[in-house]
Write a protein that holds these residues in place. Structure first.
Motif, PDB file in Angstrom:
ATOM      1  N   MET A  23      86.063  81.007  -6.081  1.00 48.13           N
ATOM      2  CA  MET A  23      85.649  81.829  -4.979  1.00 48.13           C
ATOM      3  C   MET A  23      86.784  81.934  -3.987  1.00 48.13           C
ATOM      4  O   MET A  23      87.507  80.981  -3.785  1.00 48.13           O
ATOM      5  CB  MET A  23      84.433  81.212  -4.303  1.00 48.13           C
ATOM      6  N   THR A  24      86.922  83.038  -3.387  1.00 47.65           N
ATOM      7  CA  THR A  24      87.988  83.198  -2.422  1.00 47.65           C
ATOM      8  C   THR A  24      87.707  82.358  -1.199  1.00 47.65           C
ATOM      9  O   THR A  24      86.556  82.049  -0.899  1.00 47.65           O
ATOM     10  CB  THR A  24      88.139  84.679  -2.019  1.00 47.65           C
ATOM     11  N   SER A  28      85.080  83.598   1.155  1.00 46.73           N
ATOM     12  CA  SER A  28      83.692  83.632   0.733  1.00 46.73           C
ATOM     13  C   SER A  28      83.095  82.244   0.524  1.00 46.73           C
ATOM     14  O   SER A  28      81.893  82.108   0.441  1.00 46.73           O
ATOM     15  CB  SER A  28      83.556  84.429  -0.563  1.00 46.73           C
ATOM     16  N   TRP A  88      81.635  80.821 -19.827  1.00 48.57           N
ATOM     17  CA  TRP A  88      82.549  80.568 -18.707  1.00 48.57           C
ATOM     18  C   TRP A  88      83.441  79.369 -18.966  1.00 48.57           C
ATOM     19  O   TRP A  88      84.575  79.333 -18.501  1.00 48.57           O
ATOM     20  CB  TRP A  88      81.783  80.348 -17.414  1.00 48.57           C
ATOM     21  N   GLN A 140      77.828  88.220  -4.425  1.00 51.27           N
ATOM     22  CA  GLN A 140      79.222  87.787  -4.390  1.00 51.27           C
ATOM     23  C   GLN A 140      79.424  86.559  -5.265  1.00 51.27           C
ATOM     24  O   GLN A 140      80.399  86.468  -6.012  1.00 51.27           O
ATOM     25  CB  GLN A 140      79.667  87.490  -2.958  1.00 51.27           C
ATOM     26  N   GLN A 167      79.594  87.551  -8.819  1.00 52.50           N
ATOM     27  CA  GLN A 167      80.875  88.171  -9.167  1.00 52.50           C
ATOM     28  C   GLN A 167      81.977  87.131  -9.352  1.00 52.50           C
ATOM     29  O   GLN A 167      82.849  87.291 -10.203  1.00 52.50           O
ATOM     30  CB  GLN A 167      81.294  89.173  -8.077  1.00 52.50           C
ATOM     31  N   GLU A 168      81.948  86.068  -8.564  1.00 52.47           N
ATOM     32  CA  GLU A 168      83.037  85.103  -8.558  1.00 52.47           C
ATOM     33  C   GLU A 168      82.806  83.868  -9.412  1.00 52.47           C
ATOM     34  O   GLU A 168      83.761  83.239  -9.863  1.00 52.47           O
ATOM     35  CB  GLU A 168      83.335  84.692  -7.115  1.00 52.47           C
ATOM     36  N   ALA A 226      84.533  83.528 -13.165  1.00 51.58           N
ATOM     37  CA  ALA A 226      85.980  83.291 -13.139  1.00 51.58           C
ATOM     38  C   ALA A 226      86.313  81.934 -12.528  1.00 51.58           C
ATOM     39  O   ALA A 226      87.233  81.247 -12.986  1.00 51.58           O
ATOM     40  CB  ALA A 226      86.690  84.407 -12.374  1.00 51.58           C
ATOM     41  N   ALA A 227      85.564  81.525 -11.507  1.00 50.49           N
ATOM     42  CA  ALA A 227      85.805  80.217 -10.882  1.00 50.49           C
ATOM     43  C   ALA A 227      85.508  79.095 -11.870  1.00 50.49           C
ATOM     44  O   ALA A 227      86.290  78.152 -12.011  1.00 50.49           O
ATOM     45  CB  ALA A 227      84.961  80.067  -9.625  1.00 50.49           C
ATOM     46  N   PHE A 229      92.987  79.285  -8.005  1.00 52.02           N
ATOM     47  CA  PHE A 229      92.044  80.397  -8.173  1.00 52.02           C
ATOM     48  C   PHE A 229      91.814  81.105  -6.848  1.00 52.02           C
ATOM     49  O   PHE A 229      91.733  82.328  -6.792  1.00 52.02           O
ATOM     50  CB  PHE A 229      90.715  79.874  -8.734  1.00 52.02           C
ATOM     51  N   GLN A 230      91.717  80.361  -5.756  1.00 52.83           N
ATOM     52  CA  GLN A 230      91.416  80.931  -4.452  1.00 52.83           C
ATOM     53  C   GLN A 230      92.565  81.727  -3.871  1.00 52.83           C
ATOM     54  O   GLN A 230      92.357  82.562  -3.010  1.00 52.83           O
ATOM     55  CB  GLN A 230      91.012  79.843  -3.460  1.00 52.83           C
TER      56      GLN A 230
END
Length: 108
Positions: free
Chosen positions: A1-2, A5, A34, A75, A78-79, A82-83, A106-107
């Protein structure tokens, strides 16, 4: 996650618990994709996360992110694939130090 977020701190234990819960509650195929290097990440929707986790479990994190629960779930949906993929390079969660390194990469 960014970093913008991530409303709460993500740890190997918290992500592991979330993945196990999702796998045990109808989303094993998604979670398996995943953490696997052999297949493409399967999607999950915000509605599916809300159904599995419940509104109350996302409410605090959504409030901390200044988002509605629905927007936060979208959100996260969506994340999350990939996380989870980023912190399970060998098909399992990394130890805490490696986990933090991969999550930071990742972030960024």
């Amino acid at each position: 996650m960014t970093s913008e977020s991530a409303a709460t701190e993500v740890t190997a234990d918290s992500l592991g618990n979330l993945l196990m819960f999702l796998a045990e509650n109808g989303y094993a195929d998604q979670v398996g994709s995943w953490v696997s290097d052999a297949v493409e990440n399967l999607p999950i929707t915000g509605a599916q996360l809300l159904s599995a986790l419940g509104r109350d479990s996302l409410a605090q994190a959504a409030a901390e992110a200044d988002m509605t629960v629905e927007a936060y779930a979208e959100q996260l949906a969506q994340e999350l694939p990939a996380a989870a993929d980023a912190v399970t390079p060998r098909g399992e969660l990394l130890d805490d130090e490696e986990f933090d390194e991969h999550l930071q990469a990742f972030q960024s």
